[in-house]
Design a protein around this motif. Structure first.
Motif, PDB file in Angstrom:
ATOM      1  N   ARG A  97       0.846  -1.196   0.000  1.00 25.72           N
ATOM      2  CA  ARG A  97       0.000   0.000   0.000  1.00 25.72           C
ATOM      3  C   ARG A  97       0.882   1.247   0.000  1.00 25.72           C
ATOM      4  O   ARG A  97       1.953   1.255   0.607  1.00 25.72           O
ATOM      5  CB  ARG A  97      -0.894   0.009   1.226  1.00 25.72           C
ATOM      6  N   VAL A  98       0.421   2.302  -0.681  1.00 25.03           N
ATOM      7  CA  VAL A  98       1.103   3.591  -0.663  1.00 25.03           C
ATOM      8  C   VAL A  98       0.160   4.642  -0.077  1.00 25.03           C
ATOM      9  O   VAL A  98      -1.058   4.584  -0.289  1.00 25.03           O
ATOM     10  CB  VAL A  98       1.597   4.017  -2.063  1.00 25.03           C
ATOM     11  N   ARG A  99       0.778   5.577   0.665  1.00 25.23           N
ATOM     12  CA  ARG A  99       0.026   6.677   1.281  1.00 25.23           C
ATOM     13  C   ARG A  99       0.859   7.932   1.227  1.00 25.23           C
ATOM     14  O   ARG A  99       2.079   7.888   1.201  1.00 25.23           O
ATOM     15  CB  ARG A  99      -0.238   6.383   2.758  1.00 25.23           C
ATOM     16  N   GLY A 100       0.175   9.048   1.279  1.00 24.67           N
ATOM     17  CA  GLY A 100       0.856  10.339   1.258  1.00 24.67           C
ATOM     18  C   GLY A 100       0.327  11.128   0.087  1.00 24.67           C
ATOM     19  O   GLY A 100      -0.865  11.423   0.024  1.00 24.67           O
ATOM     20  N   ASP A 103      -2.744   7.478  -2.624  1.00 25.29           N
ATOM     21  CA  ASP A 103      -3.263   6.460  -1.714  1.00 25.29           C
ATOM     22  C   ASP A 103      -3.824   5.325  -2.562  1.00 25.29           C
ATOM     23  O   ASP A 103      -4.813   5.514  -3.281  1.00 25.29           O
ATOM     24  CB  ASP A 103      -4.354   7.071  -0.835  1.00 25.29           C
ATOM     25  N   ASP A 134      11.772   5.713   0.973  1.00 23.46           N
ATOM     26  CA  ASP A 134      11.090   6.407   2.058  1.00 23.46           C
ATOM     27  C   ASP A 134      10.592   5.378   3.050  1.00 23.46           C
ATOM     28  O   ASP A 134      10.879   4.185   2.921  1.00 23.46           O
ATOM     29  CB  ASP A 134       9.944   7.279   1.528  1.00 23.46           C
ATOM     30  N   ILE A 140       3.302  -0.655   4.397  1.00 25.72           N
ATOM     31  CA  ILE A 140       2.692   0.588   3.902  1.00 25.72           C
ATOM     32  C   ILE A 140       3.790   1.623   3.689  1.00 25.72           C
ATOM     33  O   ILE A 140       4.506   1.997   4.618  1.00 25.72           O
ATOM     34  CB  ILE A 140       1.624   1.111   4.873  1.00 25.72           C
ATOM     35  N   TYR A 141       3.923   2.054   2.457  1.00 27.37           N
ATOM     36  CA  TYR A 141       4.881   3.074   2.049  1.00 27.37           C
ATOM     37  C   TYR A 141       4.218   4.428   2.260  1.00 27.37           C
ATOM     38  O   TYR A 141       3.092   4.652   1.800  1.00 27.37           O
ATOM     39  CB  TYR A 141       5.223   2.866   0.576  1.00 27.37           C
ATOM     40  N   THR A 142       4.907   5.327   2.962  1.00 29.62           N
ATOM     41  CA  THR A 142       4.350   6.650   3.221  1.00 29.62           C
ATOM     42  C   THR A 142       5.365   7.699   2.805  1.00 29.62           C
ATOM     43  O   THR A 142       6.527   7.650   3.229  1.00 29.62           O
ATOM     44  CB  THR A 142       4.011   6.818   4.717  1.00 29.62           C
ATOM     45  N   SER A 143       4.922   8.645   1.974  1.00 25.13           N
ATOM     46  CA  SER A 143       5.829   9.686   1.508  1.00 25.13           C
ATOM     47  C   SER A 143       5.053  10.906   1.038  1.00 25.13           C
ATOM     48  O   SER A 143       3.965  10.783   0.468  1.00 25.13           O
ATOM     49  CB  SER A 143       6.682   9.166   0.349  1.00 25.13           C
ATOM     50  N   GLU A 144       5.643  12.053   1.287  1.00 25.18           N
ATOM     51  CA  GLU A 144       5.143  13.317   0.748  1.00 25.18           C
ATOM     52  C   GLU A 144       6.122  13.875  -0.282  1.00 25.18           C
ATOM     53  O   GLU A 144       5.955  14.987  -0.760  1.00 25.18           O
ATOM     54  CB  GLU A 144       4.901  14.327   1.869  1.00 25.18           C
TER      55      GLU A 144
END
Length: 178
Positions: A97-100, A103, A134, A140-144
Motif C-alpha cells: 500500500r502507498v500513502r501520502g 493512496d 522512504d 505501507i509506504y508513506t511519503s510526501e
C-alpha cells in the motif's frame, strides 16, 4: 495487453540493450555486466496468476512474455523483477500500500539501481507509481516527496518509457530516468 505487442516490445528491448552495451567498455573502462531480457518462467507466472484478481491482468500478460529484465548497466540500472519475486513480495505483503501524495494498493514489480521502486495499482492495473526510498512500516509506504508520483498512466505506457529510455541511452549514453 496484446501478446503480439508485448512480444514486439520484448524483441525491441533486446535489440536496444544489445546496442547499448556494444561499446560499453570503450566508454566506461570496464565490461558490462549481464544485461538481459529473460525468457518467460511459466511456473512463476502461474504462481503469480493464482493471486488474481488482485494482480492486474496486464502484469500477468507481461510475465507470460518475459520472466525478468535485468539492466544493471543502463544508466543507474533498471530491473523488472522476476514473477517469483513479485509473487513473494505480494504474499509476504512487503510493500502493498502507498500513502501520502497518493493512496492506493500496489504490487511492486520493478526498481532502479538507486532504490526507487515501481508499483502498479491493484486491482485496476493503473497507474504505475514511482516510489523513491522512504518510510515503509507494516507494508505501507508513506511519503510526501514530490518524486513519489505517477510514473505512467498504465503498464503499457511504462514499458514504452522503459524501451525509449534504453534507446536513448544506446544512442547518447545519457542516463535514462523513468
Amino acid at each position: 495487453m496484446d501478446s503480439d505487442r508485448l512480444e514486439t516490445w520484448r524483441d525491441d528491448l533486446r535489440k536496444s540493450v544489445a546496442s547499448a552495451v556494444v561499446d560499453f567498455e570503450v566508454h566506461y573502462g570496464y565490461p558490462p555486466g549481464e544485461n538481459a531480457v529473460r525468457e518467460p518462467d511459466t511456473t512463476a507466472a502461474a504462481r503469480l496468476a493464482a493471486a488474481r484478481p488482485v494482480i492486474p491482468g496486464d502484469l500477468l500478460d507481461l510475465y507470460a512474455t518475459v520472466a525478468a529484465v535485468d539492466l544493471p548497466d543502463i544508466g543507474n540500472g533498471f530491473f523488472l523483477h522476476a514473477a517469483s519475486d513479485v509473487a513473494d513480495g505480494h504474499e509476504s505483503r512487503d510493500l502493498w500500500r502507498v500513502r501520502g501524495r497518493h493512496d492506493a494498493d500496489v504490487v511492486v514489480f520493478a526498481s532502479d539501481g538507486g532504490g526507487t521502486q515501481y508499483g502498479l495499482a491493484t486491482p485496476a492495473g493503473s497507474p504505475v507509481y514511482r516510489l523513491p526510498p522512504d518510510l515503509v512500516l507494516g507494508g505501507i509506504y508513506t511519503s510526501e516527496s514530490p518524486r513519489f508520483d505517477v510514473a505512467a498512466p498504465d503498464l503499457s505506457t511504462f514499458l514504452d518509457h522503459l524501451l525509449q529510455a534504453v534507446k536513448t541511452f544506446a544512442a547518447s549514453g545519457t542516463p535514462p530516468s523513468l
